[in-house]
Structures are given as structure tokens and as C-alpha cells.
Write an enzyme that holds these catalytic residues in place. Structure first.
Site, mmCIF file in Angstrom:
data_model
loop_
_atom_site.group_PDB
_atom_site.id
_atom_site.type_symbol
_atom_site.label_atom_id
_atom_site.label_comp_id
_atom_site.label_asym_id
_atom_site.label_seq_id
_atom_site.Cartn_x
_atom_site.Cartn_y
_atom_site.Cartn_z
ATOM 1 N N ARG A 47 22.499 -13.977 4.056
ATOM 2 C CA ARG A 47 21.186 -14.203 4.667
ATOM 3 C C ARG A 47 20.963 -13.238 5.832
ATOM 4 N NH1 ARG A 47 20.046 -16.475 0.405
ATOM 5 N NH2 ARG A 47 20.937 -18.483 -0.032
ATOM 6 N N GLY A 48 19.716 -12.895 6.075
ATOM 7 C CA GLY A 48 19.369 -12.099 7.246
ATOM 8 C C GLY A 48 19.478 -10.600 7.079
ATOM 9 N N CYS A 49 19.756 -10.141 5.876
ATOM 10 C CA CYS A 49 19.827 -8.702 5.625
ATOM 11 C C CYS A 49 18.487 -8.242 5.072
ATOM 12 C CB CYS A 49 20.928 -8.385 4.615
ATOM 13 S SG CYS A 49 22.582 -8.815 5.162
ATOM 14 N N SER A 50 18.053 -7.059 5.463
ATOM 15 C CA SER A 50 16.787 -6.542 4.936
ATOM 16 C C SER A 50 16.922 -6.169 3.461
ATOM 17 C CB SER A 50 16.298 -5.350 5.755
ATOM 18 O OG SER A 50 17.242 -4.320 5.724
ATOM 19 N N ALA A 51 18.084 -5.703 3.069
ATOM 20 C CA ALA A 51 18.379 -5.437 1.661
ATOM 21 C C ALA A 51 19.164 -6.633 1.123
ATOM 22 C CB ALA A 51 19.228 -4.174 1.542
#
Length: 137
Positions: A47-51
Site C-alpha cells: 500500500r502507498g506506492c504510486s506504482a
């Protein structure tokens, strides 16, 4: 992996210009052990990754943790590979005692890359530590 440790990567990384550093990260990502598609699920998504980043821990018989990981973005996949170099195939207790952030600090990724690319790093590290805690318990 073409590099055995973070020290090996850094020895090359520190000598490179920005564009070549990107290429080095992309090459690290390309060398990452393939993650089976079946493991790329909502449960393994960081969670929380742009990719999209997937991380799956495997506990070896000797108690060492081996991580399978992947990303749908080349540079992000390289960052994942860099993080895994710090922890791959180490005992859970060693991972828990390790200051992963300090080991990565010399790469100064937040200055080298956009905040979008680095925002998920703390979440990846948190998942690695959570996996190590479960195994060490």
C-alpha cells in the site's frame, strides 16, 4: 542479481551521473528474481506506492527470509531490488535488528528520484519487518 550487496551497488552508484543512476536502478530491477503472476494479489500488494509493488515472503527451512517481489514500473522495481539486497536470505532476527533505512540513506533516493517513486519505501520496509516479526515470534 549482478551485485552481491548494497556496498557493491553503491560503489558503482556513487560514481554515476543522474541518468546513469536511473539506468543502474532499472538494471537492478531487471535482474530481480521473477515473481510468479499467481502471487501478485491484493494480499501481496504494498500500500502507498504510486506504482504497483508486490512483496511475498518465503521462510526457508533454516529460518532465513527470502522475498519475491515485483513492480509494474521499471525504476520502482529497481528500488525494490535495492531494498531486497539489504535483507534477502537473512535470518528474521537479523532483519529486525537491521537499520534498513540507514543502509539505504547513502543512496539519497529522495533527492535522486521524485517523491512519487520513493513514497512507498517506508511501506515496503514495514512489510519486510512485519514478515520478519512473524517468523521470529
Amino acid at each position: 542479481m549482478p551485485f552481491a550487496s548494497l556496498d557493491d551497488v553503491y560503489a558503482d552508484f556513487e560514481l554515476l551521473e543522474a541518468d546513469d543512476r536511473y539506468r543502474l536502478l532499472i538494471d537492478l530491477g531487471r535482474a530481480l528474481e521473477p515473481m510468479p503472476e499467481a502471487l501478485k494479489t491484493d494480499a501481496t500488494l504494498v500500500r502507498g506506492c504510486s506504482a504497483s509493488v508486490w512483496l511475498y515472503p518465503v521462510t526457508r527451512e533454516d529460518g532465513r527470509l527470502h522475498f519475491l517481489a515485483d513492480s509494474n514500473a521499471a525504476i520502482t522495481k529497481g528500488i525494490v531490488a535495492l531494498i531486497l539486497l539489504a535483507v534477502q536470505d537473512r535470518p528474521a532476527a537479523e532483519i529486525l535488528a537491521q537499520d534498513i533505512e540507514a543502509e539505504l540513506a547513502r543512496f539519497d533516493l529522495t533527492r535522486q528520484l521524485s517523491s512519487n517513486r520513493t513514497q512507498g519505501i517506508p511501506n515496503m520496509i514495514a512489510l519486510i519487518r512485519e514478515s520478519a516479526r512473524r517468523v521470529a515470534a
